[in-house]
Enzyme design. Sequence first.
Site, PDB file in Angstrom:
ATOM      1  CG  LEU A  38       3.287  18.591  -4.885  1.00  0.00           C
ATOM      2  CD1 LEU A  38       2.768  17.206  -5.130  1.00  0.00           C
ATOM      3  CD2 LEU A  38       2.397  19.602  -6.039  1.00  0.00           C
ATOM      4  CG  ASN A  46       4.881   9.935  -0.655  1.00  0.00           C
ATOM      5  OD1 ASN A  46       4.819  10.270   0.455  1.00  0.00           O
ATOM      6  ND2 ASN A  46       3.586   9.735  -1.327  1.00  0.00           N
ATOM      7  CG  HIS A  66      -0.732   6.620  -1.213  1.00  0.00           C
ATOM      8  ND1 HIS A  66      -0.592   8.288  -1.262  1.00  0.00           N
ATOM      9  CD2 HIS A  66      -1.786   5.315  -1.926  1.00  0.00           C
ATOM     10  CE1 HIS A  66      -1.908   7.874  -1.475  1.00  0.00           C
ATOM     11  NE2 HIS A  66      -2.770   6.687  -1.878  1.00  0.00           N
TER      12      HIS A  66
HETATM   13  C1  GRF Z   1       1.410   7.440   6.726  1.00  0.00           C
HETATM   14  O1  GRF Z   1      -0.322   6.165   5.974  1.00  0.00           O
HETATM   15  C2  GRF Z   1       1.361   7.087   4.933  1.00  0.00           C
HETATM   16  O2  GRF Z   1       1.174   6.223   4.458  1.00  0.00           O
HETATM   17  C3  GRF Z   1       1.068   8.355   4.731  1.00  0.00           C
HETATM   18  O3  GRF Z   1       0.715   9.164   5.625  1.00  0.00           O
HETATM   19  C4  GRF Z   1       0.837   7.950   7.236  1.00  0.00           C
HETATM   20  C5  GRF Z   1       1.396   8.586   7.742  1.00  0.00           C
HETATM   21  O4  GRF Z   1       1.714   8.027   9.227  1.00  0.00           O
HETATM   22  N1  GRF Z   1       1.581   9.070   4.358  1.00  0.00           N
HETATM   23  P1  GRF Z   1       2.406   7.564   9.660  1.00  0.00           P
HETATM   24  O5  GRF Z   1       2.901   9.642  10.439  1.00  0.00           O
HETATM   25  O6  GRF Z   1       4.153   7.553   9.462  1.00  0.00           O
HETATM   26  O7  GRF Z   1       2.186   7.647  11.451  1.00  0.00           O
END
Ligand code: GRF
Length: 234
Positions: free
Chosen positions: A90, A105, A107
């Site tokens: 966080l 962010n 997700h």
């Molecule tokens: C991605 O799926 C992102 O949405 C999530 O963590 C993953 C990170 O992947 N929060 P990367 O480190 O950018 O390859």
Amino acid sequence: MRTRIAVLASGNGSNLRALFRFFGEGAAVMDAEIAFVASNNRESGALELAGERRVAAAVISGREDDAPALAALLEQHRIDLIVLAGYLRLVPAAVARAFRGRVMNIHPALLPAFGGPGMYGERVHRAVIAAGVRVSGATVHFVDEIYDHGACIAQWPVPVYAGDSAATLALRVLRVEHLLLPRAVHAVATGSVRLDETGRVTGSLPSPDPAAAYALLAREDADIARDITRLFSR
Ligand code: GRF
């Protein structure tokens, strides 16, 4: 003036790579730059990428009580916008408040479903498959003091197929993330999308207009465009 972006990441850093690519090409070069990378994980691929690109980088604790240290780094690097790209902690509340409307962010699901504490990585995709939903996707949102909670900036859908495993779904979503995140960051960095006083997101992105989003995908990634076309022809 160029917007100076800090990227916080914990994992592989593939979204950071997509950001580097986007902000290193075309008109985007002039609008914003990745000026600083930080990770709570010494092994993160994001730190390696920052090193390759000669971008300032730091290991941070990711703890709430380290807010002053993070705030000092952000000030030192004159950061305007913070992007969480696979950051598993966080953002300290004091930093989230100071950067209201300037922290975003990504997700790997369609929030507000399949988000919140503990919902990261393959867990998200396992939950999506277990729920039996037919559509997942990627969400980019402004960050507040609660996990996966702030106002939604953009969402792009990704089909869930009968034979999907968490890994195959994760890969399909990740490829959409790589298209969506840089565009959402660019929109916020240039002020064409913003968080207003009432907590509403104003402005426009390729999403939620599906036609525009799919046209963009079709231009950039024929495979994803085909997946999405299949989704809508069922
Ligand atoms: C991605 O799926 C992102 O949405 C999530 O963590 C993953 C990170 O992947 N929060 P990367 O480190 O950018 O390859």
